[in-house]
Enzyme design. Sequence first.
Site, PDB file in Angstrom:
ATOM      1  CD  GLU A   8      -3.142   0.833   2.117  1.00  0.00           C
ATOM      2  OE1 GLU A   8      -3.725   1.812   2.592  1.00  0.00           O
ATOM      3  OE2 GLU A   8      -3.479  -0.341   2.367  1.00  0.00           O
ATOM      4  CG  ASP A 104      -2.697  -0.860   5.616  1.00  0.00           C
ATOM      5  OD1 ASP A 104      -1.514  -1.243   5.564  1.00  0.00           O
ATOM      6  OD2 ASP A 104      -3.017   0.301   5.928  1.00  0.00           O
ATOM      7  CE1 TYR A 309      -3.237  -1.711   9.115  1.00  0.00           C
ATOM      8  CE2 TYR A 309      -5.170  -2.307  10.420  1.00  0.00           C
ATOM      9  CZ  TYR A 309      -4.604  -1.737   9.292  1.00  0.00           C
ATOM     10  OH  TYR A 309      -5.422  -1.191   8.326  1.00  0.00           O
TER      11      TYR A 309
END
Length: 731
Positions: A8, A104, A309
């Site tokens: 990403e 992600d 994350y």
Amino acid sequence: MKSLVLAEKPSVARDIARVLHCTQKGNGMLEGKDYVVTWALGHLVTLADPEEYDRKYTKWEMTSLPVMPDKMKLVVIRQTGKQFNAVKNQLYRKDISDIVIATDAGREGELVARWILDKADCHKPIRRLWISSVTDKAIKEGFDHLKNGHDYDNLYRAATARAQADWLVGINGTRALTCKYNAQLSCGRVQTPTLAMIARREEEIRCFKPREFYGITLKAGDIEWTWRDSKSKSFSSFNKDKVEQILASVKDQALEITSVVKKEKKVYSPGLYDLTTLQREANQKYGYSAKQTLNIMQRLYENHKVLTYPRTDSRYIGKDIVPTIKERLKACGVGPYRKSAGFLLNRPVQVNSGFVDDTKVSDHHAIIPTEQYVQLDHMTNEERKIYDMVVRRFLSVLYPPFVYEQVSVEAMAAGESFAAKGKVVISSGWKDVYEDQDSQLDEDPSEERLRDQKLPVRMKGEKLKIEKASLNTGKTRPPARFTEASLLAAMENPVHFMESKDERAARTLGETGGLGTVATRADIIEKLFNSFFMEKKGQEIYLTSKARQLLNLVPEDLRKPELTADWELKLGNIAKGRMKQETFLEEIREYTCKIVNEIKTGQGTFHHDNITNKICPRCGKKLLAVNGKNSKMLVCQDRECGYRETVSRTSNARCPKCHKRMEIYVKGKEETFICSCGYKEKLSAFQARREKEGAGVNKRDVQKYMKKQQKEAMEPVNNAFAEALSGIKID
């Protein structure tokens, strides 16, 4: 043949490339023996604007609404077109056999990759990398367990449905409002209910009427006693005459102890952080905005790789993470955390259902440290603060509970009840992790009116002389205005702000996480500030006149939290394969037509009450005075013109007189600092004053000076400076 890995962001792509030994640089990619790694820049592809379907939509007119394309088009974002072409070139290489989606791991990440593949018309086989941190270990393990990309087709369908639904309602609602009332108005299924919650709170504050209440405090036997109503169990009363009569009746009486209860209590550490909880506490503790905290977290996740994350809505970890806890403790056990981490490393890991629960982990587990070794001196001050919050919370859940003995004493005088309480700490447990910091915990909020005090040993039946009796008064307070912290909490749990008492809708809101998602709430709040619907005074949030008028003009459904709850429930069903994407979008199209018709036939009016006499240099219309989040601006009232200029901005510089933050005004040739207390200072004078005070040196200068000092300390004593002094004779 090789696999193409699509990440990403460039930083994540570089990490993956390093692990996969892709060292050969090319145009927008890194190549190795078995893999080619390329990247997006966030979204490279988006839904087309209305004018892409028909040129008539270039002009905003009510007669052309609703905009309802039969098939939604994707377009390449102009600013990132170069990188899209670079990715497309790699997709069509003959030696690329399949695609590894490494964006992600979530709904929006899936959308980023799939839209690129759709726009490039690429139909090669896909696999999915699904990881919660970007450490070398996590990447290696992720590539050892790549999943079939089509296992996530339903997640992609849900993401597409969300994007198209927001486009249909947002584009049409915003155009209808703007055309109808000739003002820059916008609406959406998350931002409008958020404004409605703030409006409801402001109405509660406006309608609030303070009431005076009364209580009694006694001093007897080295204890401070508080009167408690025997019927209501309240520590105060609105009846002044009643309280004064009780006060008069107990003054000359003895106080007899009727009960002494000692109870051991345990308090476990607060749970691990999800993004919203972290954003709320960072706002309360440091004043960081939700967006600011998310940006800091992204750097700690992507650049430093020391936290997992960030865009997670879970406060739990799964059982699969438990075996990695010791390694994570070793990695973060440096500096101020060495002692606490060392204590845990020397004993078996103790886990409980308070933070380990597979059923409460969705796409990602709670935010915790990674196994990456930490270098605290490489972090900025802001990064250190957020990292500190996460690490201490992680350490604290592994510690034993805080144990104390609660002593509650009750007594009677003249037939009236009095109470006191105290606390004796048995074991500080997890509170040791926080040392002298505020743990932000109220152990027993049900007894918040009774202040903890050091109690002497007293026995049941003892009679004490009342040394002092006094009447206490106070006033009830209105609800507090929203701050970013409390607004995030309300968005996460907006049930209190529902107009209907629909239990099913309330349950749905709880299950789907409220208004928006952990990933979007920060952006929604920023958008509301940037659109001048909200403004800040200190830390408190106020609605603007523009927002209040908007809420009277938008369709009623769009103001309700129930709408977004219904959407999220259906999107969740699409992701689980329980509902078809087409069915949901058909409902959205019908709803879009309904809200456009409601706006068209609306009888409301809109007027600018912030208009100034200053003229727009582009179109000649009068400018509007608006308050941005950290600045004051003049903006053109004409949406198509779009002119704006900054009048002043809030600085971090403190006034030398009252120590409040000063504003920087752009006046004449030189900027001027102005404080609310009336103090003024030109920029040149401010800089000279700060330099004189010794504050004009930046961190880089300090580091250079320290290195120079260290270098000179290593040199022999007889350096050039010593030699120069050697010729001077002192009598």
